[in-house]
Scaffold this motif. Structure first.
Motif, mmCIF file in Angstrom:
data_model
loop_
_atom_site.group_PDB
_atom_site.id
_atom_site.type_symbol
_atom_site.label_atom_id
_atom_site.label_comp_id
_atom_site.label_asym_id
_atom_site.label_seq_id
_atom_site.Cartn_x
_atom_site.Cartn_y
_atom_site.Cartn_z
ATOM 1 N N GLU A 86 0.816 -1.210 0.000
ATOM 2 C CA GLU A 86 0.000 0.000 0.000
ATOM 3 C C GLU A 86 0.857 1.270 0.000
ATOM 4 O OE1 GLU A 86 -4.176 -0.600 2.093
ATOM 5 O OE2 GLU A 86 -2.555 -1.193 3.438
ATOM 6 N N ASN A 87 2.028 1.196 0.620
ATOM 7 C CA ASN A 87 2.865 2.382 0.765
ATOM 8 C C ASN A 87 4.006 2.471 -0.243
ATOM 9 O OD1 ASN A 87 2.191 3.999 3.463
ATOM 10 N ND2 ASN A 87 1.779 1.832 3.832
ATOM 11 N N ILE A 129 18.490 0.395 9.814
ATOM 12 C CA ILE A 129 17.950 -0.482 10.847
ATOM 13 C C ILE A 129 16.527 -0.032 11.192
ATOM 14 C CG2 ILE A 129 18.250 -1.402 13.165
ATOM 15 C CD1 ILE A 129 20.498 -2.156 11.263
ATOM 16 N N ILE A 130 15.610 -0.979 11.205
ATOM 17 C CA ILE A 130 14.241 -0.712 11.642
ATOM 18 C C ILE A 130 14.137 -1.117 13.113
ATOM 19 C CG2 ILE A 130 11.827 -1.403 11.384
ATOM 20 C CD1 ILE A 130 12.400 -1.735 8.377
ATOM 21 N N ASN A 131 13.700 -0.196 13.940
ATOM 22 C CA ASN A 131 13.655 -0.429 15.385
ATOM 23 C C ASN A 131 12.830 -1.662 15.746
ATOM 24 O OD1 ASN A 131 15.256 1.818 15.932
ATOM 25 N ND2 ASN A 131 13.491 3.172 16.216
ATOM 26 N N TYR A 132 13.244 -2.300 16.800
ATOM 27 C CA TYR A 132 12.608 -3.554 17.226
ATOM 28 C C TYR A 132 11.136 -3.375 17.608
ATOM 29 C CZ TYR A 132 11.246 -7.598 19.895
ATOM 30 O OH TYR A 132 10.559 -8.692 20.345
ATOM 31 N N ALA A 133 10.371 -4.358 17.232
ATOM 32 C CA ALA A 133 9.000 -4.541 17.714
ATOM 33 C C ALA A 133 8.692 -6.028 17.540
ATOM 34 C CB ALA A 133 8.012 -3.689 16.928
ATOM 35 N N PRO A 134 7.817 -6.602 18.363
ATOM 36 C CA PRO A 134 7.519 -8.025 18.263
ATOM 37 C C PRO A 134 6.954 -8.409 16.894
ATOM 38 C CG PRO A 134 6.722 -7.140 20.344
ATOM 39 C CD PRO A 134 7.141 -5.963 19.513
ATOM 40 N N SER A 135 7.294 -9.595 16.444
ATOM 41 C CA SER A 135 6.818 -10.101 15.153
ATOM 42 C C SER A 135 5.300 -10.124 15.089
ATOM 43 C CB SER A 135 7.348 -11.520 14.924
ATOM 44 O OG SER A 135 8.747 -11.548 14.932
ATOM 45 N N HIS A 142 4.196 -0.444 11.896
ATOM 46 C CA HIS A 142 4.383 1.007 11.994
ATOM 47 C C HIS A 142 5.844 1.389 11.785
ATOM 48 C CE1 HIS A 142 4.017 5.117 13.493
ATOM 49 N NE2 HIS A 142 5.011 4.864 14.323
ATOM 50 N N ASN A 143 6.753 0.664 12.436
ATOM 51 C CA ASN A 143 8.181 0.972 12.323
ATOM 52 C C ASN A 143 8.689 0.793 10.900
ATOM 53 O OD1 ASN A 143 8.150 1.493 15.041
ATOM 54 N ND2 ASN A 143 9.228 -0.384 15.634
ATOM 55 N N VAL A 144 8.170 -0.226 10.213
ATOM 56 C CA VAL A 144 8.578 -0.479 8.831
ATOM 57 C C VAL A 144 8.048 0.611 7.904
ATOM 58 C CG1 VAL A 144 8.294 -2.014 6.850
ATOM 59 C CG2 VAL A 144 8.848 -2.968 9.098
ATOM 60 N N VAL A 145 6.777 0.949 8.033
ATOM 61 C CA VAL A 145 6.165 1.951 7.152
ATOM 62 C C VAL A 145 6.904 3.283 7.235
ATOM 63 C CG1 VAL A 145 4.094 3.359 6.791
ATOM 64 C CG2 VAL A 145 3.888 0.890 7.098
ATOM 65 N N ILE A 146 7.349 3.664 8.420
ATOM 66 C CA ILE A 146 8.103 4.901 8.580
ATOM 67 C C ILE A 146 9.375 4.874 7.741
ATOM 68 C CG2 ILE A 146 9.482 6.262 10.212
ATOM 69 C CD1 ILE A 146 7.437 5.558 12.359
ATOM 70 N N ARG A 147 10.089 3.745 7.750
ATOM 71 C CA ARG A 147 11.359 3.629 7.027
ATOM 72 C C ARG A 147 11.161 3.554 5.512
ATOM 73 N NH1 ARG A 147 15.863 5.425 9.432
ATOM 74 N NH2 ARG A 147 16.196 4.480 11.470
ATOM 75 N N LEU A 148 10.018 3.061 5.062
ATOM 76 C CA LEU A 148 9.785 2.889 3.626
ATOM 77 C C LEU A 148 9.898 4.191 2.853
ATOM 78 C CD1 LEU A 148 6.702 0.471 3.610
ATOM 79 C CD2 LEU A 148 9.098 -0.120 3.177
#
Length: 224
Positions: A86-87, A129-135, A142-148
């Motif tokens: 989507e992004n 590096i994408i900051n840690y969050a549980p799988s 959210h952390n991934v979308v920010i980096r995209l």
């Protein structure tokens, strides 16, 4: 042949190739392919051995995670894959692995800078590096979308693994292998404790501009 058979076969072939090359192990990681012309994608099932996976095991989901086809439970990271499609309209394939050398940098939170021309050309200006969050959580999505937003094609998930994007399965597979090459050589260079050279900034920018030009073609194609 069913409506989604090609996408299912692409996912299956990718998984078998990734296992053969040592990038997928056990049931870790996940792979998906965008369904062109629909808000949908094909993705690997949850907790299933890739070595015996067939196209019939692959799940077809809408972006809202409604199941269109597939008897098995979809990957726990299905929402993450949907968010990427989507992004990032330039992306038609997503591969998440636990590949060893790239994952090592996720433990030290060390980005990989632009070391090679081909890295900047196909992966982007750097591997962040994408900051840690549980799988499987909304926090990770959210952390991934920010980096995209940096338009790169490779990322390292802190204390988790690697995430590679691409315009098609072949290029995404290439990106997985290129990321591991960069990770291995950067790690070896760090071990020498000598100064590590990077490609000059102007050449990095030229290579990245070529990547963005390619991405915009796919963005336009997926908008229609």
């Amino acid at each position: 042949m069913g409506k989604y058979e090609e996408a299912k076969q692409q996912v299956t072939t990718l998984c078998h190739n990734l296992v053969e090359k040592g990038y997928l192990m056990g049931t870790g990681g996940n792979v998906s392919v965008r369904i062109r012309g629909e808000h949908a994608f094909a993705i690997t099932p949850s907790n299933y051995d890739y070595t015996i996976m067939t196209p019939a095991d692959v799940c077809i989901l809408r972006y809202n995670l409604t199941v269109l086809e597939g008897e098995r439970k979809p990957s726990i990271e299905s929402a993450l894959h949907a968010a990427i499609y989507e992004n990032r309209l330039d992306t038609n394939c997503v591969i998440h692995t636990h590949q060893l050398y790239a994952s090592a940098f996720g433990l030290t939170k060390t980005p990989i800078p632009a070391l090679y021309d081909e890295q900047a050309r196909f992966l982007g200006k750097s591997v962040e590096i994408i900051n840690y969050a549980p799988s499987g959580t909304g926090f990770l999505k959210h952390n991934v979308v920010i980096r995209l937003k940096n338009h790169c094609n490779a990322y390292i998930l802190q204390n988790h693994g690697a995430l590679c994007l691409g315009p098609d399965p072949d290029r995404t597979m290439f990106n997985v292998q290129l990321l591991e090459k960069c990770a291995v050589t950067y790690l070896l260079a760090i071990c020498t404790e000598k100064k590590i050279s990077r490609i000059p900034l102007p050449f990095r920018e030229v290579a990245f501009a070529m990547l963005r030009k390619d991405q915009k073609k796919f963005e336009n194609a997926n908008e229609h």
